[in-house]
Design a protein around this motif. Sequence first.
Motif, PDB file in Angstrom:
ATOM      1  N   LEU A   1      75.818  74.798   4.687  1.00 20.36           N
ATOM      2  CA  LEU A   1      74.565  74.150   4.318  1.00 20.36           C
ATOM      3  C   LEU A   1      74.430  72.863   5.135  1.00 20.36           C
ATOM      4  O   LEU A   1      75.292  71.989   5.075  1.00 20.36           O
ATOM      5  CB  LEU A   1      74.534  73.828   2.829  1.00 20.36           C
ATOM      6  CG  LEU A   1      74.525  75.037   1.882  1.00 20.36           C
ATOM      7  CD1 LEU A   1      74.713  74.592   0.441  1.00 20.36           C
ATOM      8  CD2 LEU A   1      73.216  75.823   2.024  1.00 20.36           C
ATOM      9  N   THR A   2      73.363  72.769   5.902  1.00 22.51           N
ATOM     10  CA  THR A   2      73.108  71.576   6.701  1.00 22.51           C
ATOM     11  C   THR A   2      71.679  71.110   6.474  1.00 22.51           C
ATOM     12  O   THR A   2      70.853  71.828   5.912  1.00 22.51           O
ATOM     13  CB  THR A   2      73.333  71.844   8.208  1.00 22.51           C
ATOM     14  OG1 THR A   2      72.385  72.810   8.670  1.00 22.51           O
ATOM     15  CG2 THR A   2      74.742  72.360   8.469  1.00 22.51           C
ATOM     16  N   MET A   3      71.383  69.901   6.921  1.00 24.67           N
ATOM     17  CA  MET A   3      70.028  69.370   6.879  1.00 24.67           C
ATOM     18  C   MET A   3      69.735  68.695   8.208  1.00 24.67           C
ATOM     19  O   MET A   3      70.656  68.357   8.960  1.00 24.67           O
ATOM     20  CB  MET A   3      69.849  68.409   5.702  1.00 24.67           C
ATOM     21  CG  MET A   3      70.060  69.067   4.341  1.00 24.67           C
ATOM     22  SD  MET A   3      69.653  67.985   2.932  1.00 24.67           S
ATOM     23  CE  MET A   3      67.842  67.977   3.033  1.00 24.67           C
ATOM     24  N   ALA A   4      68.441  68.483   8.491  1.00 28.32           N
ATOM     25  CA  ALA A   4      68.037  67.943   9.790  1.00 28.32           C
ATOM     26  C   ALA A   4      67.122  66.731   9.634  1.00 28.32           C
ATOM     27  O   ALA A   4      65.955  66.761  10.025  1.00 28.32           O
ATOM     28  CB  ALA A   4      67.338  69.026  10.613  1.00 28.32           C
ATOM     29  N   PRO A   5      67.649  65.637   9.082  1.00 33.01           N
ATOM     30  CA  PRO A   5      66.826  64.429   8.963  1.00 33.01           C
ATOM     31  C   PRO A   5      66.619  63.766  10.317  1.00 33.01           C
ATOM     32  O   PRO A   5      67.396  63.970  11.250  1.00 33.01           O
ATOM     33  CB  PRO A   5      67.664  63.541   8.046  1.00 33.01           C
ATOM     34  CG  PRO A   5      69.070  63.939   8.361  1.00 33.01           C
ATOM     35  CD  PRO A   5      69.012  65.428   8.607  1.00 33.01           C
ATOM     36  N   VAL A   6      65.561  62.970  10.424  1.00 33.45           N
ATOM     37  CA  VAL A   6      65.440  62.116  11.598  1.00 33.45           C
ATOM     38  C   VAL A   6      66.506  61.035  11.480  1.00 33.45           C
ATOM     39  O   VAL A   6      66.983  60.713  10.385  1.00 33.45           O
ATOM     40  CB  VAL A   6      64.028  61.513  11.729  1.00 33.45           C
ATOM     41  CG1 VAL A   6      63.011  62.618  11.946  1.00 33.45           C
ATOM     42  CG2 VAL A   6      63.658  60.670  10.499  1.00 33.45           C
TER      43      VAL A   6
ATOM     44  N   TYR B   1      64.216  55.663   6.479  1.00 36.45           N
ATOM     45  CA  TYR B   1      62.784  55.888   6.644  1.00 36.45           C
ATOM     46  C   TYR B   1      62.571  57.118   7.502  1.00 36.45           C
ATOM     47  O   TYR B   1      63.088  57.205   8.618  1.00 36.45           O
ATOM     48  CB  TYR B   1      62.150  54.664   7.313  1.00 36.45           C
ATOM     49  CG  TYR B   1      60.669  54.530   7.096  1.00 36.45           C
ATOM     50  CD1 TYR B   1      60.164  53.984   5.928  1.00 36.45           C
ATOM     51  CD2 TYR B   1      59.773  54.963   8.067  1.00 36.45           C
ATOM     52  CE1 TYR B   1      58.795  53.839   5.726  1.00 36.45           C
ATOM     53  CE2 TYR B   1      58.404  54.829   7.881  1.00 36.45           C
ATOM     54  CZ  TYR B   1      57.915  54.275   6.713  1.00 36.45           C
ATOM     55  OH  TYR B   1      56.568  54.150   6.519  1.00 36.45           O
ATOM     56  N   GLY B   2      61.830  58.111   6.952  1.00 38.12           N
ATOM     57  CA  GLY B   2      61.639  59.335   7.716  1.00 38.12           C
ATOM     58  C   GLY B   2      60.458  60.150   7.253  1.00 38.12           C
ATOM     59  O   GLY B   2      59.400  59.614   6.936  1.00 38.12           O
TER      60      GLY B   2
ATOM     61  N   TYR C   1      65.303  61.691  18.662  1.00 36.09           N
ATOM     62  CA  TYR C   1      64.215  61.813  19.641  1.00 36.09           C
ATOM     63  C   TYR C   1      62.888  61.628  18.927  1.00 36.09           C
ATOM     64  O   TYR C   1      62.853  61.407  17.711  1.00 36.09           O
ATOM     65  CB  TYR C   1      64.269  63.169  20.372  1.00 36.09           C
ATOM     66  CG  TYR C   1      64.523  64.383  19.497  1.00 36.09           C
ATOM     67  CD1 TYR C   1      63.478  65.041  18.861  1.00 36.09           C
ATOM     68  CD2 TYR C   1      65.816  64.865  19.317  1.00 36.09           C
ATOM     69  CE1 TYR C   1      63.709  66.148  18.065  1.00 36.09           C
ATOM     70  CE2 TYR C   1      66.061  65.979  18.527  1.00 36.09           C
ATOM     71  CZ  TYR C   1      65.002  66.626  17.897  1.00 36.09           C
ATOM     72  OH  TYR C   1      65.238  67.717  17.094  1.00 36.09           O
ATOM     73  N   ASN C   2      61.794  61.685  19.685  1.00 36.21           N
ATOM     74  CA  ASN C   2      60.439  61.491  19.149  1.00 36.21           C
ATOM     75  C   ASN C   2      60.273  60.153  18.418  1.00 36.21           C
ATOM     76  O   ASN C   2      59.534  60.044  17.444  1.00 36.21           O
ATOM     77  CB  ASN C   2      60.041  62.647  18.227  1.00 36.21           C
ATOM     78  CG  ASN C   2      59.754  63.916  19.003  1.00 36.21           C
ATOM     79  OD1 ASN C   2      59.645  63.896  20.224  1.00 36.21           O
ATOM     80  ND2 ASN C   2      59.640  65.031  18.302  1.00 36.21           N
ATOM     81  N   GLY C   3      60.971  59.139  18.914  1.00 34.70           N
ATOM     82  CA  GLY C   3      60.820  57.799  18.360  1.00 34.70           C
ATOM     83  C   GLY C   3      61.725  57.493  17.192  1.00 34.70           C
ATOM     84  O   GLY C   3      61.727  56.359  16.701  1.00 34.70           O
ATOM     85  N   TRP C   4      62.503  58.456  16.730  1.00 33.14           N
ATOM     86  CA  TRP C   4      63.350  58.268  15.553  1.00 33.14           C
ATOM     87  C   TRP C   4      64.752  57.774  15.907  1.00 33.14           C
ATOM     88  O   TRP C   4      65.486  57.326  15.026  1.00 33.14           O
ATOM     89  CB  TRP C   4      63.461  59.568  14.772  1.00 33.14           C
ATOM     90  CG  TRP C   4      62.164  60.090  14.263  1.00 33.14           C
ATOM     91  CD1 TRP C   4      61.478  61.186  14.695  1.00 33.14           C
ATOM     92  CD2 TRP C   4      61.378  59.530  13.208  1.00 33.14           C
ATOM     93  NE1 TRP C   4      60.326  61.347  13.974  1.00 33.14           N
ATOM     94  CE2 TRP C   4      60.235  60.343  13.050  1.00 33.14           C
ATOM     95  CE3 TRP C   4      61.530  58.419  12.375  1.00 33.14           C
ATOM     96  CZ2 TRP C   4      59.251  60.089  12.100  1.00 33.14           C
ATOM     97  CZ3 TRP C   4      60.554  58.161  11.424  1.00 33.14           C
ATOM     98  CH2 TRP C   4      59.432  58.990  11.293  1.00 33.14           C
ATOM     99  N   GLY C   5      65.138  57.901  17.157  1.00 30.62           N
ATOM    100  CA  GLY C   5      66.471  57.496  17.560  1.00 30.62           C
ATOM    101  C   GLY C   5      66.608  57.568  19.062  1.00 30.62           C
ATOM    102  O   GLY C   5      65.779  58.173  19.749  1.00 30.62           O
ATOM    103  N   ASP C   6      67.668  56.973  19.569  1.00 31.48           N
ATOM    104  CA  ASP C   6      67.890  56.911  21.006  1.00 31.48           C
ATOM    105  C   ASP C   6      69.293  57.437  21.303  1.00 31.48           C
ATOM    106  O   ASP C   6      70.297  56.806  20.940  1.00 31.48           O
ATOM    107  CB  ASP C   6      67.760  55.469  21.487  1.00 31.48           C
ATOM    108  CG  ASP C   6      67.788  55.341  23.000  1.00 31.48           C
ATOM    109  OD1 ASP C   6      68.179  56.318  23.666  1.00 31.48           O
ATOM    110  OD2 ASP C   6      67.420  54.277  23.509  1.00 31.48           O
TER     111      ASP C   6
END
Length: 393
Positions: A187-192, A201-202, A234-239
Amino acid sequence: MFRSLTAWLGLLSVAAALPAGLFPPDSALEKRGDGYNPPRSVVYVQTFRTTSGGQLSLLPLVQQNTKVTHIYLAAVHINDNPGDITLNDNNPNDTIWDTVWSESAQLQSQGVKVMMMLGGAAAGSYPRLCSGSNGAVNDDYYVPLANTLKYHKIDGLDLDIEEQVDVSCPLNLLRRLNQDFGTNFILTMAPVATDLQPSEYGLGGFKYSALDSQATASGKPNGKLVNWYNAQFYNGWGDSSSPVGYNAIISNGYAADRVVLGVLDSPNDGGSGWYSINTYKSTINTLKSNYANFGGDVGWEYWDAGSNDGYSDPWQWVKEIGTAIFGAATGQVNTVSTPIPYGPSPWPSLTSTLEGLGALHIEAVRALNITNGSLDGALKLLGLSDIFIISTA
């Protein structure tokens, strides 16, 4: 046309016997992870064709000894009518997927875990699954999903929640999946990335720290229902060009073996935040030096991986990443976690406009991501429409 589960059971999707010499010898696979713990080299597969338009084969991922450990077949959607499930635009048992299921079985025979990703940018799956009494799991939607996972011998499920739901929704789903499939089901999840950092914040409408504190199970690694998080950098959520954002997640209380660095493997697969293979390898090497139990890397998405790095086949990009993940740590230790870079926004000028009206940077990025770059939509979401009219009058 949708086929009922009864019709599914009348169809065969069993892989043929594997010819000798098709895959590398067992000794070539010894460095692959055990399925549940790092190191992990993971890829999402959503586009099932080559860049030239042909049928995409997954077999080179093992034929070429890329050291891939997990693949996600994306994306599964729960549609309006109970039992109406699609993998992208087609029922999972449509004949269009026959080759995918056959190849998936062959990958599994070589130790690769084949999983599915549920949700993503398309809205509706999670509100439907959690539409039972008082937010409980609704069996009308859940049972067909569970049957699909069982029928196709799926090794795990990734909950990619990019719509507003209460924390009880993923919590109830995780508990039910663990109950029905057992502790070996991944079981995994894909948060920003910002969801796991102190800002929390997401896109999901709930705090992952609150979920993680409640989503526990004694039989799972670290006592957690979520084996690991595929954090979107990516997409502004992380570098992902530096270790700083990942370090911030670990400093925020998450174990490194439960955080996988999510990157774009081609600039065509996201709005912003793609970097070259050498940049990713540098970040991975540093994170391996920082954390002996580094969780690994996941690339979105496979079909054109490395196309801007000069590779002619996507497995080449995966193999380079695998070499970095499974090789010796060669980076410099750097556990600095502040300041935290968000990474480039997919809509830099619109982000600046919203910031000029008083929105925080991450609020602007979120609003634009939710509205797919619509300034009007973002203004309404942020309650800034009237201010924008005044400022442009």
